[in-house]
Design an enzyme around this catalytic site. Structure first.
Site, PDB file in Angstrom:
ATOM      1  N   LYS A   1       0.318  -4.672   5.980  1.00 28.93           N
ATOM      2  CA  LYS A   1       1.465  -4.227   5.661  1.00 28.93           C
ATOM      3  C   LYS A   1       1.983  -4.076   7.315  1.00 28.93           C
ATOM      4  CE  LYS A   1       2.713  -3.082   0.919  1.00 28.93           C
ATOM      5  NZ  LYS A   1       2.769  -1.982   0.121  1.00 28.93           N
TER       6      LYS A   1
ATOM      7  N   ARG B   1      -4.857  -1.036  -3.541  1.00 32.93           N
ATOM      8  CA  ARG B   1      -4.763  -2.354  -3.764  1.00 32.93           C
ATOM      9  C   ARG B   1      -4.824  -3.143  -2.443  1.00 32.93           C
ATOM     10  NH1 ARG B   1       0.256  -5.065  -3.174  1.00 32.93           N
ATOM     11  NH2 ARG B   1       0.790  -6.398  -4.515  1.00 32.93           N
TER      12      ARG B   1
HETATM   13  C1  YH5 Z   1       2.368  -1.227  -3.474  1.00 31.06           C
HETATM   14  O1  YH5 Z   1       2.332  -0.650  -2.198  1.00 31.06           O
HETATM   15  N1  YH5 Z   1       3.103  -3.562  -2.672  1.00 31.06           N
HETATM   16  S1  YH5 Z   1       3.998  -6.161  -2.728  1.00 31.06           S
HETATM   17  C2  YH5 Z   1       4.253  -6.682   3.041  1.00 31.06           C
HETATM   18  C3  YH5 Z   1       3.236  -7.142   4.172  1.00 31.06           C
HETATM   19  C4  YH5 Z   1       2.081  -7.065   3.310  1.00 31.06           C
HETATM   20  C5  YH5 Z   1       1.903  -6.719   1.976  1.00 31.06           C
HETATM   21  C6  YH5 Z   1       4.394  -7.738   5.797  1.00 31.06           C
HETATM   22  N2  YH5 Z   1       3.378  -4.357  -4.745  1.00 31.06           N
HETATM   23  C7  YH5 Z   1       2.879  -2.715  -3.503  1.00 31.06           C
HETATM   24  O2  YH5 Z   1       1.868  -6.005  -0.738  1.00 31.06           O
HETATM   25  N3  YH5 Z   1       2.805  -2.316  -5.870  1.00 31.06           N
HETATM   26  C8  YH5 Z   1       3.518  -4.616  -3.248  1.00 31.06           C
HETATM   27  O3  YH5 Z   1       3.185  -7.555   5.136  1.00 31.06           O
HETATM   28  C9  YH5 Z   1       2.801  -2.928  -4.748  1.00 31.06           C
HETATM   29  N4  YH5 Z   1       2.194  -0.468  -4.493  1.00 31.06           N
HETATM   30  C10 YH5 Z   1       2.082  -0.924  -5.558  1.00 31.06           C
HETATM   31  N5  YH5 Z   1       2.183  -0.400  -6.838  1.00 31.06           N
HETATM   32  C11 YH5 Z   1       4.209  -6.040  -0.969  1.00 31.06           C
HETATM   33  C12 YH5 Z   1       2.924  -6.064  -0.197  1.00 31.06           C
HETATM   34  C13 YH5 Z   1       3.067  -6.592   1.231  1.00 31.06           C
HETATM   35  C14 YH5 Z   1       4.251  -6.475   1.827  1.00 31.06           C
END
Ligand code: YH5
Length: 280
Positions: A223, A257
């Site tokens: 993230k 996750r």
């Molecule tokens: C979460 O925290 N996150 S989708 C931006 C990124 C990298 C990854 C710019 N679904 C979560 O993974 N479900 C997502 O870099 C989730 N908890 C739960 N339960 C976003 C994501 C991400 C966003």
């Protein structure tokens, strides 16, 4: 008392770290460039994460990255349902469905998903009723605002208190709606309407969320905050993600996750062994 998550057919033991592997099947998925949007490569990736020690494969067909637009239920269904069926046909790995749409929840559970992972915390119309009717486990996550605009100017007077109150209310809403407490997972929602400073504060104080008495899931993998701290692009945040996963697990996270299952499994085995040795 050892904590368990009721998944209907099984009681998942949360004494050991549980890893959830991320499987995005969105064409625009920010962190893997959509490389798993082809059905076969998505299936292979799911099986490889299962072999690497993932307990769950989190299948998502709706992009929730900051700035993302909505996807129709039909598009989402055609992306995720055949894939869930194939994953369950090839492996005993558990499947969670990353969706906020009731129709997708219903079909995903019919196809074999046993956890509904809703970044809207079952707040969209019909979502709570659908999840309760399915009798599966749910993960309710905190988000301030909505994906399209949530990162524009996140503000809190007290991020820990506000996220904690939100999650306590989400839990109560689930229970009132007919979802038993042993089927509820909570998540502070790293990056969902939070500045890097808010995310750091949530990680430092993660223990506070365990006071709600429910399993705790965290998603920090790749993230923006990790990019902010390291200056690295989304494809080069593995080490940063691992550090964050270790710190979250030490502070009480039960389910992590991640995009990088193999490394996270190894890292948390070590952390778990050290914690256990310290408790002997
Ligand atoms: C979460 O925290 N996150 S989708 C931006 C990124 C990298 C990854 C710019 N679904 C979560 O993974 N479900 C997502 O870099 C989730 N908890 C739960 N339960 C976003 C994501 C991400 C966003």
């Amino acid at each position: 008392m050892p904590m368990k998550l009721n998944l209907g057919t099984t009681q998942l033991d949360l004494e050991l770290p549980v890893i959830m592997g991320i499987l995005n099947v969105t064409p625009d998925s920010f962190s893997d460039g959509g490389q798993f949007s082809e059905p076969d490569s998505a299936l292979r990736h799911a099986v490889s994460m299962a072999n690497a020690g993932a307990t769950f494969i989190d299948v998502g067909g709706e992009s929730t990255r900051p700035g993302a637009a909505d996807v129709s239920a039909d598009r989402e269904l055609e992306r995720v349902i055949p894939l869930i069926e194939k994953i369950r046909g090839e492996s005993d790995v558990l499947v969670s469905i990353d969706t906020s749409k009731p129709a997708v929840m219903v079909e995903a559970v019919r196809a074999g998903a046993t956890l509904i992972n809703d970044v809207y915390g079952l707040r969209r119309e019909g979502a709570l009723e659908a999840a309760a009717g399915l009798g599966t486990a749910v993960c309710v996550m905190h988000m301030q605002g909505e994906p399209r605009t949530m990162q524009e100017s996140p503000h809190y007077d007290d991020v820990i208190a506000e996220v904690s109150t939100f999650l306590a209310e989400a839990r109560d809403r689930c229970i009132t709606g007919g979802i038993r407490a042993d089927r509820i997972v909570i998540d502070p929602g790293f990056g969902f309407g939070k500045s890097p400073r808010h995310n750091l504060e949530l990680l430092v104080n993660l223990r506070r969320f365990t006071e709600l008495g429910l399993p705790l899931l965290v998603g920090l993998s790749r993230k923006q905050t990790l990019g902010h701290l390291t200056g690295r692009g989304v494809g080069e945040r593995q080490a940063a993600s691992l550090a964050a996963a270790v710190m979250a697990f030490e502070r009480g996270a039960n389910i992590v996750r991640t995009h990088d299952v193999e490394d996270t499994v190894d890292a948390l085995k070590v952390v778990q062994a050290v914690i256990a040795a310290g408790n002997e």
